[in-house]
Motif scaffolding. Structure first.
Motif, mmCIF file in Angstrom:
data_model
loop_
_atom_site.group_PDB
_atom_site.id
_atom_site.type_symbol
_atom_site.label_atom_id
_atom_site.label_comp_id
_atom_site.label_asym_id
_atom_site.label_seq_id
_atom_site.Cartn_x
_atom_site.Cartn_y
_atom_site.Cartn_z
ATOM 1 N N LYS A 1 0.805 -1.113 0.012
ATOM 2 C CA LYS A 1 -0.064 0.158 -0.065
ATOM 3 C C LYS A 1 0.787 1.161 -0.056
ATOM 4 O O LYS A 1 2.075 1.080 0.499
ATOM 5 N N PRO A 2 0.229 2.284 -0.526
ATOM 6 C CA PRO A 2 1.172 3.677 -0.230
ATOM 7 C C PRO A 2 1.504 3.949 1.210
ATOM 8 O O PRO A 2 0.311 3.895 1.893
ATOM 9 N N GLY A 3 2.533 3.967 1.549
ATOM 10 C CA GLY A 3 2.854 4.303 2.941
ATOM 11 C C GLY A 3 3.264 2.878 3.781
ATOM 12 O O GLY A 3 3.442 2.981 4.979
ATOM 13 N N GLY A 4 3.096 1.718 2.857
ATOM 14 C CA GLY A 4 3.259 0.695 3.468
ATOM 15 C C GLY A 4 4.717 0.237 3.949
ATOM 16 O O GLY A 4 5.489 0.842 3.354
ATOM 17 N N LYS A 5 4.947 -0.955 4.717
ATOM 18 C CA LYS A 5 6.317 -1.601 5.057
ATOM 19 C C LYS A 5 6.362 -2.852 4.789
ATOM 20 O O LYS A 5 5.441 -3.677 4.804
ATOM 21 N N ALA A 6 7.395 -3.221 4.266
ATOM 22 C CA ALA A 6 7.757 -4.593 4.110
ATOM 23 C C ALA A 6 9.380 -4.972 4.804
ATOM 24 O O ALA A 6 10.152 -4.114 4.754
ATOM 25 N N ALA A 7 9.519 -6.363 4.857
ATOM 26 C CA ALA A 7 10.547 -6.703 5.220
ATOM 27 C C ALA A 7 10.877 -8.312 4.814
ATOM 28 O O ALA A 7 10.070 -9.108 4.459
ATOM 29 N N VAL A 8 12.077 -8.224 3.737
ATOM 30 C CA VAL A 8 12.165 -9.382 2.941
ATOM 31 C C VAL A 8 13.769 -9.984 3.109
ATOM 32 O O VAL A 8 14.483 -9.415 3.108
ATOM 33 N N VAL A 9 13.744 -11.418 3.151
ATOM 34 C CA VAL A 9 15.149 -11.865 3.159
ATOM 35 C C VAL A 9 15.589 -12.012 1.860
ATOM 36 O O VAL A 9 14.823 -12.791 1.025
ATOM 37 N N VAL A 10 16.642 -11.527 1.537
ATOM 38 C CA VAL A 10 17.582 -11.720 0.277
ATOM 39 C C VAL A 10 18.693 -12.298 0.201
ATOM 40 O O VAL A 10 19.323 -12.150 1.451
ATOM 41 N N PRO A 11 19.198 -12.868 -0.717
ATOM 42 C CA PRO A 11 20.606 -13.312 -0.644
ATOM 43 C C PRO A 11 21.548 -11.930 -0.875
ATOM 44 O O PRO A 11 21.041 -11.066 -1.424
ATOM 45 N N THR A 12 22.571 -12.111 -0.192
ATOM 46 C CA THR A 12 23.215 -10.799 0.032
ATOM 47 C C THR A 12 23.840 -10.298 -1.094
ATOM 48 O O THR A 12 24.040 -9.079 -1.477
ATOM 49 N N GLY A 13 24.148 -11.412 -2.400
ATOM 50 C CA GLY A 13 24.538 -10.993 -3.752
ATOM 51 C C GLY A 13 23.604 -9.903 -4.156
ATOM 52 O O GLY A 13 23.906 -9.093 -4.888
ATOM 53 N N PHE A 14 22.339 -9.900 -3.743
ATOM 54 C CA PHE A 14 21.287 -9.027 -4.261
ATOM 55 C C PHE A 14 21.631 -7.599 -3.937
ATOM 56 O O PHE A 14 21.469 -6.603 -4.860
ATOM 57 N N ILE A 15 22.235 -7.158 -2.838
ATOM 58 C CA ILE A 15 22.431 -5.627 -2.580
ATOM 59 C C ILE A 15 23.614 -5.110 -3.223
ATOM 60 O O ILE A 15 23.734 -3.855 -3.210
ATOM 61 N N THR A 16 24.461 -5.939 -4.037
ATOM 62 C CA THR A 16 25.518 -5.288 -4.608
ATOM 63 C C THR A 16 25.543 -5.610 -6.211
ATOM 64 O O THR A 16 26.494 -5.244 -6.952
ATOM 65 N N ALA A 17 24.768 -6.334 -6.488
ATOM 66 C CA ALA A 17 24.874 -6.823 -8.150
ATOM 67 C C ALA A 17 24.949 -5.511 -9.180
ATOM 68 O O ALA A 17 24.134 -4.630 -8.840
ATOM 69 N N GLN A 18 25.859 -5.572 -9.878
ATOM 70 C CA GLN A 18 26.215 -4.350 -10.839
ATOM 71 C C GLN A 18 24.924 -4.251 -11.899
ATOM 72 O O GLN A 18 25.286 -3.138 -12.816
ATOM 73 N N SER A 19 24.466 -5.343 -12.342
ATOM 74 C CA SER A 19 23.572 -4.977 -13.561
ATOM 75 C C SER A 19 22.133 -6.128 -13.127
ATOM 76 O O SER A 19 22.317 -6.816 -12.254
#
Length: 544
Positions: free
Chosen positions: A365-383
């Motif tokens: 929703k607009p103004g909503g919040k989420a928390a998601v477990v992701v592989p750490t590679g997601f946070i730095t992938a260059q493309s």
């Protein structure tokens, strides 16, 4: 004291039921978990009914045998009593009580009576306690459990052994216990049945530390008990650990839960979890089905949007059989960053988490919040898709931060994980935490896992919610700075590079330079000797 005593008695009951299954050849059988969880649920509903009835009717509370007092009531009075008890108690007739079955255990064809009783309870409570599939079919509360015993001549004895265990003590004194008590019981109940050994659609158990951190950041202490009438969603819910923590932080009566999960086993476990945690009103929103291909929850023709979303989706999975169906015009907005291609030689390594993450962003929703477990590679992938998703979160200012967790925080996977916090209302700084150095390594069966201490969990929560920068641990930075670093969400890339200066005298400087020079002379000399030796060896080679 009472809590510990009943926790122990409940665990002993679960162990006894597993013992009965083992004695009848069902130990580690695929159907064992159905018998254990459904018999436990039958016991829970029976005793909860007694607890709620006694609270509302003094005569029943004072009766020597509450079952007989209820059986003596007129049909009309019993119906009125059940209306006052609400949906958190199942509708039961006197013939459904454990005491009734116990008194008839020597009747011929007792297994049929046992099964018929459970099925009648399921039918009587279908409206509230049945979960649905994405095709609209209803999954009822109970199965005919004796059918899992292949030898028909042993079914009566099997059901008799079960009913004799169920009368040994009552749960009635635990119904005033809180979330933590039931979380412990639920974890013990499902510990043998919620592993990653399920093949293609493996279910991954989320550690409680991860679930607690996600809930405490999504719903900070000062907001707990004040939020109301909100929706919470998990599109790959598993047995519901993440949702239970968020619901507990918000308040079980202040929120409604919505879920979808492809696993029938997980959906059944989730239903049990909701019943234990007085979230029965959310059971009709539990859907068993493929979230990506057939998202069930809608408002009209549009996908439903939610206030809070939590998820620990599968990271990699073969979805080649329906990948092209997802690539449609109607899914263009939902999968805005793209759909992973089929890997010709490694279909089982298709990045399905990218689809869940995009679905979550689209469902907020607009103004909503989420928390998601992701592989750490997601946070730095260059493309690729990963970077496009990060770019949207940063450019549209809907990010709260990232916590990079210690390795092996999940005992079942060696993949390093981070928790991505999305907050559509956050237009200020974003918090990046590198918690990879925290925790204590312990053995968990054949695996090694990392366990966070209570004070470490609290440190992560306090630093994140306080947007604090701590040396080599966390930073609080603006969206523009993240965009300038190619949208990297790795805290380490924003830590200050430290240069240490040491004052030395001119004599000490000359001595150091002399040392470096001598060392180089020695290395050059060794190099020349090595060169001669290599040429000599080459000259000695002959063709055979």
């Amino acid at each position: 004291m009472v809590e510990l005593e009943f926790q122990q008695k409940t665990k002993e009951l679960i162990d006894s039921l597993k013992g009965i299954c083992a004695n009848y050849g069902l130990g580690n059988d695929g159907n064992e978990f159905k018998i254990i969880t459904q018999v436990f649920l039958y016991k829970f509903l029976n005793d909860k009914f007694a607890y709620e009835a006694k609270k509302r009717d003094e005569a029943i509370a004072n009766a020597e045998k509450w079952e007989e007092a209820l059986a003596a009531m007129s049909e009309e009075n019993l119906e009125m009593l059940q209306l006052r008890m609400g949906v958190n108690s199942a509708k039961l007739k006197p013939s459904h009580f454990i005491a009734s079955l116990f008194s008839q255990q020597n009747a011929p064809d007792f297994a049929k009576l046992f099964d018929d009783t459970l099925m009648d309870i399921a039918i009587s409570n279908n409206d509230v306690y049945a979960i649905k599939t994405d095709g609209g079919a209803k999954v009822v509360l109970f199965d005919r459990l004796s059918q899992y015993i292949a030898d028909e001549s042993k079914r009566d004895a099997f059901c008799r052994a079960i009913i004799n265990k169920l009368v040994e003590f009552s749960f009635e004194r635990i119904f005033n216990q809180k979330y933590d008590f039931y979380a412990t019981i639920f974890e013990y109940l499902i510990k043998d049945y919620n592993s990653n050994s399920g093949g293609k659609y493996a279910e991954y158990y989320t550690p409680h530390a991860v679930a607690r951190i996600m809930a405490a950041i999504l719903v900070p202490q000062e907001q707990q008990g004040k939020i109301k009438n909100v929706t919470c969603y998990d599109p790959s819910a598993g047995s519901g650990t993440l949702l239970m923590n968020v619901a507990h932080a918000i308040g079980e009566k202040r929120c409604t839960i919505f879920t979808q999960d492809i696993s029938q086993k997980s959906s059944n476990l989730l239903r049990l979890n909701l019943i234990l945690n007085t979230l029965v009103h959310s059971i009709p929103n539990v859907i068993q089905g493929n979230t990506l291909l057939h998202p069930y929850h809608k408002d009209g023709k549009e996908l439903k949007r939610f206030d809070y979303i939590v998820s620990n989706p599968p990271f990699k999975m073969d979805f080649s059989d329906f990948r092209d169906e997802l690539d449609s015009k109607e899914n263009k907005a939902r999968f805005f960053a793209g759909i992973p291609k089929i890997k010709a030689k490694a279909k089982d390594k298709m990045e399905i988490y990218q689809l869940f993450l995009q679905h979550i962003i689209h469902s907020l929703k607009p103004g909503g919040k989420a928390a998601v477990v992701v592989p750490t590679g997601f946070i730095t992938a260059q493309s690729g898709i990963d970077k496009k998703i990060r770019q949207k979160l940063v450019d549209e200012k809907m990010l709260a931060g990232v916590v990079s967790m210690p390795s092996n925080i999940f005992a079942t996977t060696g993949t390093n994980v981070s928790i991505l916090f999305i907050d559509d209302s956050n237009k200020g700084d974003v918090v990046l935490i590198d918690a990879s150095g925290l925790g204590q390594k312990v053995k968990d069966g054949k695996n090694q896992k990392t366990v966070l201490r209570a004070e470490e969990e609290q440190r992560i929560i306090d630093v994140f919610n306080g947007k604090r920068a701590e040396e080599d641990f966390s930073v609080a930075i603006g969206y523009d700075e993240i965009a300038g670093k190619n949208y990297s969400l790795s805290a380490g890339q924003y830590f200050d590079v430290k240069i240490e200066y040491v004052d030395i005298t001119p004599e000490q400087f000359a001595e150091k330079m002399q040392g470096f020079s001598s060392n180089l002379d020695s290395l050059f000399s060794q190099s020349r000797e090595l060169e001669v030796e290599i040429k000599k060896q080459l000259a000695g080679l002959i063709h055979e």
